[in-house]
Scaffold this motif. Structure first.
Motif, PDB file in Angstrom:
ATOM      1  N   ALA A 128     -10.365 -11.733  -0.843  1.00 31.60           N
ATOM      2  CA  ALA A 128      -8.941 -11.413  -0.981  1.00 31.60           C
ATOM      3  C   ALA A 128      -8.352 -11.140   0.397  1.00 31.60           C
ATOM      4  CB  ALA A 128      -8.740 -10.206  -1.891  1.00 31.60           C
ATOM      5  N   SER A 129      -7.143 -11.621   0.624  1.00 35.01           N
ATOM      6  CA  SER A 129      -6.459 -11.412   1.895  1.00 35.01           C
ATOM      7  C   SER A 129      -5.980  -9.970   1.995  1.00 35.01           C
ATOM      8  CB  SER A 129      -5.255 -12.356   2.016  1.00 35.01           C
ATOM      9  OG  SER A 129      -4.351 -11.909   3.003  1.00 35.01           O
ATOM     10  N   PRO A 130      -6.356  -9.227   3.027  1.00 33.48           N
ATOM     11  CA  PRO A 130      -5.860  -7.853   3.165  1.00 33.48           C
ATOM     12  C   PRO A 130      -4.344  -7.777   3.245  1.00 33.48           C
ATOM     13  CG  PRO A 130      -7.746  -8.200   4.604  1.00 33.48           C
ATOM     14  CD  PRO A 130      -7.373  -9.545   4.066  1.00 33.48           C
ATOM     15  N   THR A 131      -3.733  -8.686   3.985  1.00 35.81           N
ATOM     16  CA  THR A 131      -2.279  -8.641   4.141  1.00 35.81           C
ATOM     17  C   THR A 131      -1.573  -8.939   2.829  1.00 35.81           C
ATOM     18  OG1 THR A 131      -2.488  -9.339   6.451  1.00 35.81           O
ATOM     19  CG2 THR A 131      -0.321  -9.553   5.435  1.00 35.81           C
ATOM     20  N   GLU A 132      -2.009  -9.977   2.125  1.00 33.68           N
ATOM     21  CA  GLU A 132      -1.395 -10.289   0.835  1.00 33.68           C
ATOM     22  C   GLU A 132      -1.646  -9.179  -0.168  1.00 33.68           C
ATOM     23  OE1 GLU A 132      -2.423 -14.110  -0.690  1.00 33.68           O
ATOM     24  OE2 GLU A 132      -1.328 -15.190   0.881  1.00 33.68           O
ATOM     25  N   THR A 133      -2.825  -8.572  -0.102  1.00 32.24           N
ATOM     26  CA  THR A 133      -3.152  -7.501  -1.038  1.00 32.24           C
ATOM     27  C   THR A 133      -2.229  -6.311  -0.861  1.00 32.24           C
ATOM     28  OG1 THR A 133      -5.474  -8.158  -1.210  1.00 32.24           O
ATOM     29  CG2 THR A 133      -4.931  -5.886  -1.783  1.00 32.24           C
ATOM     30  N   VAL A 134      -2.064  -5.834   0.374  1.00 33.08           N
ATOM     31  CA  VAL A 134      -1.225  -4.659   0.578  1.00 33.08           C
ATOM     32  C   VAL A 134       0.223  -4.951   0.211  1.00 33.08           C
ATOM     33  CG1 VAL A 134      -0.494  -4.947   3.005  1.00 33.08           C
ATOM     34  CG2 VAL A 134      -0.987  -2.669   2.097  1.00 33.08           C
ATOM     35  N   ALA A 135       0.618  -6.221   0.300  1.00 39.98           N
ATOM     36  CA  ALA A 135       1.991  -6.585  -0.060  1.00 39.98           C
ATOM     37  C   ALA A 135       2.220  -6.597  -1.563  1.00 39.98           C
ATOM     38  CB  ALA A 135       2.331  -7.959   0.525  1.00 39.98           C
ATOM     39  N   ILE A 136       1.169  -6.793  -2.350  1.00 39.04           N
ATOM     40  CA  ILE A 136       1.375  -7.005  -3.789  1.00 39.04           C
ATOM     41  C   ILE A 136       0.950  -5.831  -4.656  1.00 39.04           C
ATOM     42  CG2 ILE A 136      -0.877  -8.037  -4.347  1.00 39.04           C
ATOM     43  CD1 ILE A 136       2.579  -9.269  -5.573  1.00 39.04           C
ATOM     44  N   VAL A 137       0.111  -4.907  -4.154  1.00 39.86           N
ATOM     45  CA  VAL A 137      -0.505  -3.950  -5.076  1.00 39.86           C
ATOM     46  C   VAL A 137       0.494  -2.968  -5.690  1.00 39.86           C
ATOM     47  CG1 VAL A 137      -2.845  -4.100  -4.151  1.00 39.86           C
ATOM     48  CG2 VAL A 137      -1.228  -2.485  -3.121  1.00 39.86           C
ATOM     49  N   HIS A 138       1.529  -2.578  -4.952  1.00 40.20           N
ATOM     50  CA  HIS A 138       2.499  -1.648  -5.550  1.00 40.20           C
ATOM     51  C   HIS A 138       3.348  -2.327  -6.626  1.00 40.20           C
ATOM     52  CE1 HIS A 138       4.994   1.948  -5.800  1.00 40.20           C
ATOM     53  NE2 HIS A 138       6.037   1.144  -5.809  1.00 40.20           N
ATOM     54  N   PRO A 139       4.012  -3.458  -6.331  1.00 43.84           N
ATOM     55  CA  PRO A 139       4.784  -4.100  -7.399  1.00 43.84           C
ATOM     56  C   PRO A 139       3.918  -4.562  -8.566  1.00 43.84           C
ATOM     57  CG  PRO A 139       4.777  -5.456  -5.408  1.00 43.84           C
ATOM     58  CD  PRO A 139       4.224  -4.130  -5.030  1.00 43.84           C
ATOM     59  N   ALA A 140       2.690  -4.992  -8.287  1.00 49.28           N
ATOM     60  CA  ALA A 140       1.828  -5.454  -9.374  1.00 49.28           C
ATOM     61  C   ALA A 140       1.406  -4.309 -10.279  1.00 49.28           C
ATOM     62  CB  ALA A 140       0.596  -6.158  -8.810  1.00 49.28           C
ATOM     63  N   ALA A 141       1.089  -3.144  -9.700  1.00 52.83           N
ATOM     64  CA  ALA A 141       0.731  -1.994 -10.526  1.00 52.83           C
ATOM     65  C   ALA A 141       1.917  -1.540 -11.360  1.00 52.83           C
ATOM     66  CB  ALA A 141       0.230  -0.851  -9.649  1.00 52.83           C
ATOM     67  N   ALA A 142       3.112  -1.512 -10.748  1.00 52.25           N
ATOM     68  CA  ALA A 142       4.310  -1.143 -11.508  1.00 52.25           C
ATOM     69  C   ALA A 142       4.532  -2.111 -12.660  1.00 52.25           C
ATOM     70  CB  ALA A 142       5.524  -1.112 -10.585  1.00 52.25           C
ATOM     71  N   ALA A 143       4.337  -3.396 -12.398  1.00 50.72           N
ATOM     72  CA  ALA A 143       4.524  -4.407 -13.435  1.00 50.72           C
ATOM     73  C   ALA A 143       3.518  -4.235 -14.564  1.00 50.72           C
ATOM     74  CB  ALA A 143       4.400  -5.804 -12.818  1.00 50.72           C
ATOM     75  N   TYR A 144       2.249  -4.049 -14.211  1.00 53.48           N
ATOM     76  CA  TYR A 144       1.224  -3.889 -15.251  1.00 53.48           C
ATOM     77  C   TYR A 144       1.514  -2.681 -16.134  1.00 53.48           C
ATOM     78  CZ  TYR A 144      -3.116  -3.052 -17.650  1.00 53.48           C
ATOM     79  OH  TYR A 144      -4.027  -2.832 -18.660  1.00 53.48           O
ATOM     80  N   LEU A 145       1.796  -1.549 -15.517  1.00 53.56           N
ATOM     81  CA  LEU A 145       2.023  -0.333 -16.293  1.00 53.56           C
ATOM     82  C   LEU A 145       3.284  -0.439 -17.141  1.00 53.56           C
ATOM     83  CD1 LEU A 145       1.058   2.264 -13.554  1.00 53.56           C
ATOM     84  CD2 LEU A 145      -0.286   1.630 -15.564  1.00 53.56           C
ATOM     85  N   ALA A 146       4.327  -1.069 -16.611  1.00 54.87           N
ATOM     86  CA  ALA A 146       5.559  -1.229 -17.388  1.00 54.87           C
ATOM     87  C   ALA A 146       5.336  -2.112 -18.604  1.00 54.87           C
ATOM     88  CB  ALA A 146       6.663  -1.809 -16.509  1.00 54.87           C
ATOM     89  N   ALA A 147       4.669  -3.227 -18.413  1.00 52.81           N
ATOM     90  CA  ALA A 147       4.520  -4.199 -19.499  1.00 52.81           C
ATOM     91  C   ALA A 147       3.481  -3.794 -20.530  1.00 52.81           C
ATOM     92  CB  ALA A 147       4.172  -5.577 -18.928  1.00 52.81           C
ATOM     93  N   PHE A 148       2.354  -3.283 -20.078  1.00 51.39           N
ATOM     94  CA  PHE A 148       1.225  -3.076 -20.987  1.00 51.39           C
ATOM     95  C   PHE A 148       1.028  -1.611 -21.378  1.00 51.39           C
ATOM     96  CE2 PHE A 148       0.539  -6.951 -18.613  1.00 51.39           C
ATOM     97  CZ  PHE A 148       0.260  -7.861 -19.619  1.00 51.39           C
TER      98      PHE A 148
END
Length: 322
Positions: free
Chosen positions: A115-135
């Protein structure tokens, strides 16, 4: 160590870039050498005081990091391991925008190999918010239909990706220039967010209404949202600290519908770890990727906060390299 921090609540100009003593690791903390941190809208809320939270000054800003373990009390993490976290910088925890950070063991996750460190740090906050909101809060199930308003943004596109890959059907509202992007990340249908008869448009796609409605743009038009709901449908409110909307309680009642507010800052460590497990899986299969990244030095933290507050970044994530 070098850090971006504040000595009082205030505007972006109150952020200082300078030297601070290194953090002291507690018995349940891991010391991490930070490689990069992302800048989120919520970081500006904490810095300005719009989101009241416990903090001790000088206060290091930032929630998200990728880095390498320096010292660990836990056999789960060894020195040199690449890791990430997305829940620093609030509730008494110092932030991530520094050369070193201490992270509670239960808030730290391994970065998957490859996994790309730069791409990871860019996505983990919005992705966690999305997962928790939807599921977690939206109780989405395979076969459900979800309408995602603001689907081309960081959280919106993560919602589209996660829901579509979990067996849901996504109706995305966005600017027409972003429709192709929304389809690429998983939307089955796209609608211009400015469409005056958006309820009719949605009913033309799914006559029974949508099972889940999430507006990431912060407009939160509850009249239209409730009108679009199927029987038993859910609305999750996750953005828009200053929005006000009429609530059609009669229609909501007759549909056996529900409305749930959700702010990721109140997520439990159990909820965050559940989200992290899903995020790590999709980091490897390519489902979760930032649309664009603008890399900046840590010294540009104040400028990054100013841009978050004043510019329309259209899905571009600002990442500070340490």
């Amino acid at each position: 160590m070098r850090a971006a921090y504040i000595e009082r609540l205030g505007p972006s100009e109150s952020i200082v870039y300078g030297e601070l003593p290194p953090p002291v690791r507690g018995p349940g903390d891991v010391l991490v050498g930070v490689m990069a941190t992302a800048v989120n809208p919520v970081d500006t809320f904490v810095r300005s005081g719009r989101y009241p939270t416990a903090m001790e000054f000088p206060f290091v800003i930032g929630r998200d990091l990728v880095g390498n373990v320096v010292e660990s009390p836990s056999p789960e993490f060894a020195p040199g391991d690449q890791v990430w976290c997305n829940s620093l910088g609030h509730e008494g925890r110092q932030g991530a925008a520094a050369e070193l950070a201490v992270v509670p063991v239960d808030r730290l996750y391994h970065l998957p190999d490859g996994a790309s460190p730069t791409e990871t740090v860019a996505i983990v906050h919005p992705a966690a918010a999305a997962y928790l909101a939807a599921f977690t809060h939206g109780h989405l199930r395979p076969g459900d239909t979800a309408l995602i308003a603001g689907a081309a943004g960081n959280v919106g596109s993560a919602l589209v990706a996660l829901i579509s890959r979990a067996g849901g059907t996504v109706i995305a509202t966005a600017d027409p220039d972003d429709h192709d992007y929304c389809r690429r990340v998983g939307a089955a249908h796209t609608i211009d967010y400015r469409e005056r008869n958006i309820v009719d448009e949605v009913r033309g796609i799914v006559g029974s209404g949508v099972d889940l409605y999430i507006d990431t743009s912060g407009r939160n038009d509850m009249v239209d949202a409730v009108a679009m709901l199927a029987v038993g449908g859910r609305v999750v409110v996750m953005a828009g600290t200053g929005s006000r909307s009429e609530l059609p309680t009669g229609t909501l009642y007759l549909k056996d519908g529900s409305i749930r507010g959700f702010v990721i800052s109140r997520a439990t460590v159990t909820q965050l770890r559940e989200a992290a497990t899903v995020i790590n899986r999709h980091l490897l299969d390519g489902a979760l990727r930032p649309r664009a990244i603008d890399l900046l030095p840590l010294s540009a933290a104040a400028e990054a906060h100013r841009r978050i507050e004043t510019e329309r970044l259209r899905g571009t994530r600002l990442v500070l390299e340490i």
